[in-house]
Design a protein around this motif. Structure first.
Motif, PDB file in Angstrom:
ATOM      1  N   ILE A  71       0.705  -1.112   0.009  1.00  0.00           N
ATOM      2  CA  ILE A  71      -0.192   0.155   0.463  1.00  0.00           C
ATOM      3  C   ILE A  71       0.909   1.177  -0.067  1.00  0.00           C
ATOM      4  CG2 ILE A  71      -2.054   1.158   1.472  1.00  0.00           C
ATOM      5  CD1 ILE A  71      -2.623  -1.587   2.511  1.00  0.00           C
ATOM      6  N   ALA A  72       1.089   1.796  -1.244  1.00  0.00           N
ATOM      7  CA  ALA A  72       2.614   3.203  -1.000  1.00  0.00           C
ATOM      8  C   ALA A  72       1.121   4.543  -0.626  1.00  0.00           C
ATOM      9  CB  ALA A  72       2.499   3.040  -2.736  1.00  0.00           C
ATOM     10  N   ALA A  73      -0.208   3.897  -0.945  1.00  0.00           N
ATOM     11  CA  ALA A  73      -0.838   5.813  -0.170  1.00  0.00           C
ATOM     12  C   ALA A  73      -2.197   5.232  -0.281  1.00  0.00           C
ATOM     13  CB  ALA A  73      -0.810   6.871  -1.425  1.00  0.00           C
ATOM     14  N   ALA A  74      -2.794   5.802   1.191  1.00  0.00           N
ATOM     15  CA  ALA A  74      -4.509   5.223   1.275  1.00  0.00           C
ATOM     16  C   ALA A  74      -4.312   6.950   2.152  1.00  0.00           C
ATOM     17  CB  ALA A  74      -4.276   4.559   2.017  1.00  0.00           C
ATOM     18  N   THR A  75      -5.485   7.567   1.685  1.00  0.00           N
ATOM     19  CA  THR A  75      -5.817   8.952   1.169  1.00  0.00           C
ATOM     20  C   THR A  75      -7.563   9.649   1.856  1.00  0.00           C
ATOM     21  OG1 THR A  75      -5.046  10.518  -0.911  1.00  0.00           O
ATOM     22  CG2 THR A  75      -3.598   9.963   1.013  1.00  0.00           C
ATOM     23  N   VAL A  76      -8.014  10.084   2.321  1.00  0.00           N
ATOM     24  CA  VAL A  76      -9.033  10.590   2.464  1.00  0.00           C
ATOM     25  C   VAL A  76      -9.109  12.195   2.242  1.00  0.00           C
ATOM     26  CG1 VAL A  76      -9.841  10.284   4.795  1.00  0.00           C
ATOM     27  CG2 VAL A  76     -11.691  10.414   2.790  1.00  0.00           C
ATOM     28  N   ARG A  87     -16.169  28.926  -7.760  1.00  0.00           N
ATOM     29  CA  ARG A  87     -15.783  27.991  -7.652  1.00  0.00           C
ATOM     30  C   ARG A  87     -14.425  26.981  -7.143  1.00  0.00           C
ATOM     31  NH1 ARG A  87     -17.669  26.508 -13.258  1.00  0.00           N
ATOM     32  NH2 ARG A  87     -17.205  24.666 -12.832  1.00  0.00           N
ATOM     33  N   GLY A  88     -14.809  25.543  -6.504  1.00  0.00           N
ATOM     34  CA  GLY A  88     -13.432  25.438  -5.876  1.00  0.00           C
ATOM     35  C   GLY A  88     -13.400  23.738  -6.209  1.00  0.00           C
ATOM     36  N   VAL A  89     -12.398  23.251  -6.048  1.00  0.00           N
ATOM     37  CA  VAL A  89     -11.691  21.668  -6.365  1.00  0.00           C
ATOM     38  C   VAL A  89     -12.994  20.768  -5.687  1.00  0.00           C
ATOM     39  CG1 VAL A  89     -10.440  22.431  -7.441  1.00  0.00           C
ATOM     40  CG2 VAL A  89      -9.821  21.486  -5.306  1.00  0.00           C
ATOM     41  N   SER A  90     -12.727  19.753  -6.316  1.00  0.00           N
ATOM     42  CA  SER A  90     -13.633  18.940  -5.899  1.00  0.00           C
ATOM     43  C   SER A  90     -12.771  18.543  -4.998  1.00  0.00           C
ATOM     44  CB  SER A  90     -14.016  17.419  -6.718  1.00  0.00           C
ATOM     45  OG  SER A  90     -14.130  16.668  -6.326  1.00  0.00           O
ATOM     46  N   PRO A  91     -13.203  17.464  -3.729  1.00  0.00           N
ATOM     47  CA  PRO A  91     -12.258  16.897  -2.629  1.00  0.00           C
ATOM     48  C   PRO A  91     -11.554  15.838  -3.560  1.00  0.00           C
ATOM     49  CG  PRO A  91     -14.801  16.168  -2.069  1.00  0.00           C
ATOM     50  CD  PRO A  91     -14.124  16.908  -3.848  1.00  0.00           C
ATOM     51  N   THR A  92     -11.617  15.023  -4.386  1.00  0.00           N
ATOM     52  CA  THR A  92     -10.716  13.780  -5.070  1.00  0.00           C
ATOM     53  C   THR A  92      -9.912  14.566  -5.347  1.00  0.00           C
ATOM     54  OG1 THR A  92     -12.912  12.986  -6.067  1.00  0.00           O
ATOM     55  CG2 THR A  92     -11.442  12.661  -6.938  1.00  0.00           C
ATOM     56  N   VAL A  93      -9.499  16.007  -6.028  1.00  0.00           N
ATOM     57  CA  VAL A  93      -8.812  16.455  -6.743  1.00  0.00           C
ATOM     58  C   VAL A  93      -7.522  16.241  -5.371  1.00  0.00           C
ATOM     59  CG1 VAL A  93      -7.515  19.029  -7.511  1.00  0.00           C
ATOM     60  CG2 VAL A  93     -10.103  17.727  -8.483  1.00  0.00           C
ATOM     61  N   ASP A  94      -8.461  17.165  -4.233  1.00  0.00           N
ATOM     62  CA  ASP A  94      -6.908  17.153  -2.838  1.00  0.00           C
ATOM     63  C   ASP A  94      -6.699  15.525  -2.401  1.00  0.00           C
ATOM     64  OD1 ASP A  94      -7.594  19.996  -2.933  1.00  0.00           O
ATOM     65  OD2 ASP A  94      -9.325  19.583  -1.445  1.00  0.00           O
ATOM     66  N   ALA A  95      -7.722  14.511  -2.702  1.00  0.00           N
ATOM     67  CA  ALA A  95      -7.217  12.949  -2.548  1.00  0.00           C
ATOM     68  C   ALA A  95      -6.271  12.143  -2.900  1.00  0.00           C
ATOM     69  CB  ALA A  95      -8.499  12.484  -1.846  1.00  0.00           C
ATOM     70  N   ALA A  96      -6.579  12.811  -4.367  1.00  0.00           N
ATOM     71  CA  ALA A  96      -5.694  11.537  -5.465  1.00  0.00           C
ATOM     72  C   ALA A  96      -4.092  12.567  -4.875  1.00  0.00           C
ATOM     73  CB  ALA A  96      -6.511  12.377  -6.931  1.00  0.00           C
ATOM     74  N   ALA A  97      -4.713  13.990  -5.265  1.00  0.00           N
ATOM     75  CA  ALA A  97      -3.127  14.744  -5.298  1.00  0.00           C
ATOM     76  C   ALA A  97      -2.040  14.555  -3.600  1.00  0.00           C
ATOM     77  CB  ALA A  97      -3.077  16.064  -5.108  1.00  0.00           C
ATOM     78  N   ALA A  98      -2.654  13.963  -2.684  1.00  0.00           N
ATOM     79  CA  ALA A  98      -2.408  13.356  -1.210  1.00  0.00           C
ATOM     80  C   ALA A  98      -1.733  12.156  -1.512  1.00  0.00           C
ATOM     81  CB  ALA A  98      -3.218  13.987  -0.379  1.00  0.00           C
ATOM     82  N   SER A 123     -14.038  12.225  -0.525  1.00  0.00           N
ATOM     83  CA  SER A 123     -13.354  11.522  -1.620  1.00  0.00           C
ATOM     84  C   SER A 123     -12.057  10.925  -0.857  1.00  0.00           C
ATOM     85  CB  SER A 123     -12.707  11.603  -2.977  1.00  0.00           C
ATOM     86  OG  SER A 123     -12.437  11.088  -4.238  1.00  0.00           O
ATOM     87  N   ALA A 124     -11.753   9.302  -1.321  1.00  0.00           N
ATOM     88  CA  ALA A 124     -10.624   8.490  -0.770  1.00  0.00           C
ATOM     89  C   ALA A 124      -9.841   7.595  -2.331  1.00  0.00           C
ATOM     90  CB  ALA A 124     -10.824   7.461   0.040  1.00  0.00           C
ATOM     91  N   CYS A 125      -8.446   7.922  -1.970  1.00  0.00           N
ATOM     92  CA  CYS A 125      -7.740   7.334  -2.628  1.00  0.00           C
ATOM     93  C   CYS A 125      -7.265   6.343  -2.584  1.00  0.00           C
ATOM     94  CB  CYS A 125      -7.338   8.398  -3.994  1.00  0.00           C
ATOM     95  SG  CYS A 125      -7.811   9.063  -4.689  1.00  0.00           S
ATOM     96  N   THR A 126      -6.661   5.492  -3.052  1.00  0.00           N
ATOM     97  CA  THR A 126      -5.362   4.294  -2.384  1.00  0.00           C
ATOM     98  C   THR A 126      -4.235   4.254  -3.353  1.00  0.00           C
ATOM     99  OG1 THR A 126      -7.179   3.412  -0.847  1.00  0.00           O
ATOM    100  CG2 THR A 126      -4.950   1.906  -1.813  1.00  0.00           C
ATOM    101  N   ILE A 127      -3.150   3.985  -3.618  1.00  0.00           N
ATOM    102  CA  ILE A 127      -2.101   3.176  -4.585  1.00  0.00           C
ATOM    103  C   ILE A 127      -1.702   2.321  -4.389  1.00  0.00           C
ATOM    104  CG2 ILE A 127      -0.092   4.307  -6.286  1.00  0.00           C
ATOM    105  CD1 ILE A 127      -0.845   6.974  -5.528  1.00  0.00           C
ATOM    106  N   LEU A 128      -1.355   0.990  -5.382  1.00  0.00           N
ATOM    107  CA  LEU A 128      -1.029   0.253  -4.818  1.00  0.00           C
ATOM    108  C   LEU A 128       0.165  -0.631  -5.601  1.00  0.00           C
ATOM    109  CD1 LEU A 128      -4.225  -2.432  -3.735  1.00  0.00           C
ATOM    110  CD2 LEU A 128      -3.046  -1.350  -2.384  1.00  0.00           C
ATOM    111  N   THR A 129       1.379  -1.029  -5.001  1.00  0.00           N
ATOM    112  CA  THR A 129       2.404  -1.652  -6.342  1.00  0.00           C
ATOM    113  C   THR A 129       2.854  -2.983  -5.322  1.00  0.00           C
ATOM    114  OG1 THR A 129       3.747  -0.526  -4.513  1.00  0.00           O
ATOM    115  CG2 THR A 129       3.171   0.923  -6.221  1.00  0.00           C
ATOM    116  N   ARG A 130       3.970  -3.123  -6.981  1.00  0.00           N
ATOM    117  CA  ARG A 130       4.102  -4.928  -6.034  1.00  0.00           C
ATOM    118  C   ARG A 130       5.055  -4.192  -6.037  1.00  0.00           C
ATOM    119  NH1 ARG A 130       4.892  -8.514  -9.904  1.00  0.00           N
ATOM    120  NH2 ARG A 130       5.052  -6.711 -12.382  1.00  0.00           N
TER     121      ARG A 130
END
Length: 381
Positions: free
Chosen positions: A227-232, A251-262, A374-381
């Protein structure tokens, strides 16, 4: 990078359970994940999970075993599963737990999701006048997005057709019948421009994961996924989100923008390095918008990506390889963990007929939930 790895996964078929209960399926999902990891429930020293309508997750210990394990209940809308994962990642990475289980499950009746406006910080009038029907919100959002970025409406049917095509290759998917773009365009218009087969449906499902410390992962599994990253992240001013009663002048950005960038910052990985992605596709338009909001493409580039076949399983950026919410439905508590399950089997190379070619090494997942997180997760091998 986090200090946690996934060593076991379990996912039950999504759909409408007739001869079983979602609670029984949640227990089976946990047992599948434990067996996959080669560990027993008695070895688990932290558990976390969530559900909207299926019951409280901690009560699963009645079937799994009364070991006294710390068990937290989480509810964070459609991000419930991913938020539960974050809790487990933090427990394992901090050294508070050696082995952790994450479980998500849900069971929803036919029709639209029901909400309590007061629980969302809104007056009861909001539901009484019909504003709680979220298909209207998604339709307004994608209509504005297509106009602002000069994108063709035909992309909606192409996204939906891909979802059902991928779902037909997934034995765990609810909708296993491929649908053509003509089939989709012939379905009932619900909230212009979204037709019946461009929107997902509430249903039943369960999924589970087993985590351990990253430095011990190979003790348990020959093919761990890290689990390289897990954010909300939650919304900021000017963000037009589900259940918003008005559109802000600012106009403001979606929480998706912030979660992905993090997530990309935490992982030390850029969007260009992603080999496959699972994106929230509550409707076909959401996938289009989230491609850009997560940084996987620029606004307006979606037509080239989608019409060029680049988001197909054999493309350079496969998206929603298991059929996404459109083919699987959306049991709230299980949906985010279904995405993680799909990315794990893809990185292991065990996804069968829907396996992404080219030995993928980086997988991204994204969920978006009401009333704006929004929550984003990055997985790696």
């Amino acid at each position: 990078m986090t200090g946690a790895a996934i060593i076991g996964v379990g996912c039950r078929p999504f759909g409408r359970y007739q001869d079983t209960t979602v609670r029984q399926e949640a227990v089976r999902a946990v047992r599948e994940a434990l067996a996959d990891a080669g560990v027993s429930w008695s070895q688990v020293d932290y558990a976390v999970g969530g559900s909207m309508d299926g019951g409280t997750a901690d009560t699963l210990v009645a079937e799994l075993g009364l070991t006294g394990v710390p068990f937290l209940n989480v509810f964070n809308g459609c991000a419930t599963g991913s938020s539960s994962l974050i809790s487990a990642v933090q427990a394992v990475s901090s050294g508070a737990a050696e082995i952790a289980v994450v479980v998500g499950f849900d069971s929803h009746p036919r029709g639209a999701f029901t909400i309590d406006p007061a629980a969302m910080g809104l007056g009861q009038w909001y539901g009484a006048v019909g504003l709680a029907l979220t298909s209207q919100f998604f339709a307004l959002k994608i209509r504005r997005y297509l106009h602002e970025h000069d994108l063709p409406e035909r992309l909606l049917a192409k996204v939906a057709a891909k979802a059902f095509r991928n779902g037909s290759l997934n034995p765990l998917a609810w909708r296993r019948k491929p649908l053509s773009e003509d089939d989709i365009n012939a379905s009932m218009m619900l909230s212009d421009p979204l037709r019946q087969y461009m929107l997902c449906s509430p249903n039943d499902g369960a999924a589970a994961l087993v985590l351990c410390r990253a430095d011990r992962a190979r003790e348990f599994s020959p093919h761990p996924v890290y689990i390289a990253a897990a954010t909300v992240r939650t919304r900021r001013p000017g963000s037009f989100e589900v259940l918003s009663p008005s559109l802000s002048v600012r106009r403001g950005v979606s929480p998706t923008v912030d979660a992905a960038a993090a997530a990309f910052e935490q992982a030390g990985i850029g969007p260009a390095e992603v080999d496959l992605a699972q994106l929230q596709d509550t409707d076909a338009g959401a996938e289009i918008i989230h491609l850009a909001e997560t940084g996987l493409c620029a606004d307006g580039e979606q037509a080239e990506l989608i019409e060029g076949g680049h988001t197909e399983i054999t493309g350079r950026l496969p998206v929603n390889t298991d059929g996404g919410c459109l083919a699987n439905g959306e049991p709230i508590g299980a949906s985010g963990l279904r995405q993680i399950h799909e990315n794990v089997v893809q990185l292991r190379g065990t996804a069968g007929d829907r396996q992404v070619p080219g030995d993928p090494r980086v997988a991204f997942s994204h969920v978006y939930g009401a009333p704006g997180l929004s929550a984003c997760t990055i997985l790696t091998r």
